[in-house]
Design a protein around this motif. Sequence first.
Motif, short mmCIF file in Angstrom:
data_model
loop_
_atom_site.label_atom_id
_atom_site.label_comp_id
_atom_site.label_asym_id
_atom_site.label_seq_id
_atom_site.Cartn_x
_atom_site.Cartn_y
_atom_site.Cartn_z
N VAL A 297 0.79 -1.26 0.17
CA VAL A 297 -0.09 0.00 0.03
C VAL A 297 0.76 1.18 -0.03
O VAL A 297 0.37 2.43 -0.50
CB VAL A 297 -0.94 0.00 1.20
N LEU A 298 2.19 1.28 0.46
CA LEU A 298 2.91 2.45 0.43
C LEU A 298 3.23 2.90 -0.91
O LEU A 298 4.19 2.00 -1.69
CB LEU A 298 4.08 2.32 1.43
N ASP A 299 3.19 4.03 -1.13
CA ASP A 299 3.84 4.73 -2.55
C ASP A 299 5.23 5.09 -2.28
O ASP A 299 5.54 6.20 -1.35
CB ASP A 299 2.78 5.94 -3.14
N PRO A 300 6.38 4.45 -2.79
CA PRO A 300 7.48 5.03 -2.69
C PRO A 300 7.77 6.56 -2.83
O PRO A 300 8.69 7.01 -2.44
CB PRO A 300 8.43 4.12 -3.35
N GLY A 301 7.03 6.98 -3.82
CA GLY A 301 7.08 8.57 -4.02
C GLY A 301 6.55 9.44 -3.06
O GLY A 301 7.19 10.05 -2.92
#
Length: 241
Positions: free
Chosen positions: A191-195
């Motif tokens: 679920v985490l967006d690296p951006g």
Amino acid sequence: MTTSGDQALPKAVQLMWGLEEPGGRGPKRALTIDQILDAAIEVADAEGYAALSMNRVAKQLGFTAMSLYRYVDSKTMLVNLLVDRVVGLPPAGVAGATWRAGLHQWAVAEFEAIGIHEWWVDIPQSGPPMGPNNMAWVEAGLQVLGAVPVSESVKLQLVMNLSMFVVGRRRAARDLRIGEGGDFGAVMARVLDPGRFPATSAALAEAAFESEEIDWEKADFEFGLARLLDGYEIYIRSFGG
């Protein structure tokens, strides 16, 4: 029983320190405080702290709740007695080659002792523990710091702060373990967006959450404990210790 200032000691304190016999007047006593506390521990071990009540403990013993009030005035008193009973005594001869080694051993021992009955962390703390077992832990910690060149009041602060850290980490370990939602690292990776979360994503990618060879509860506790003792060491060195 009164203090030197003629102020009556709380009944729970008198019972914990053996200054008053439970049960009072009337027919021959059929129970002991130890039996009542053992039954309360059995209930909490099986059903959790929230299940504790005078009625439930009485049922565990095969008595009525009214019969328990001859020994323990209220649930609050019962809980105050449990706070001391459950934590038990510190291991004999807590010591180390240095004060740091001694405090490390002390903290690990308390972490493990609380873990035997983890519901202990759910007990509301309405004041500092005043029973003989808790005082034995304080005494053991203070003795470890005996030669450290800080005031006695500061030594007490160091010991109490360390104990609060231990209790907090034990509570966190328990709460995180019983939480729902699956494997933390795997869920967050989806679920985490690296951006948007670059630092968090990088940290989670590097952490070996999937490793079954590591006891993460103990590893996290040991890491936090070491960093806390790092701070103690810097502080104590400023006094020439």
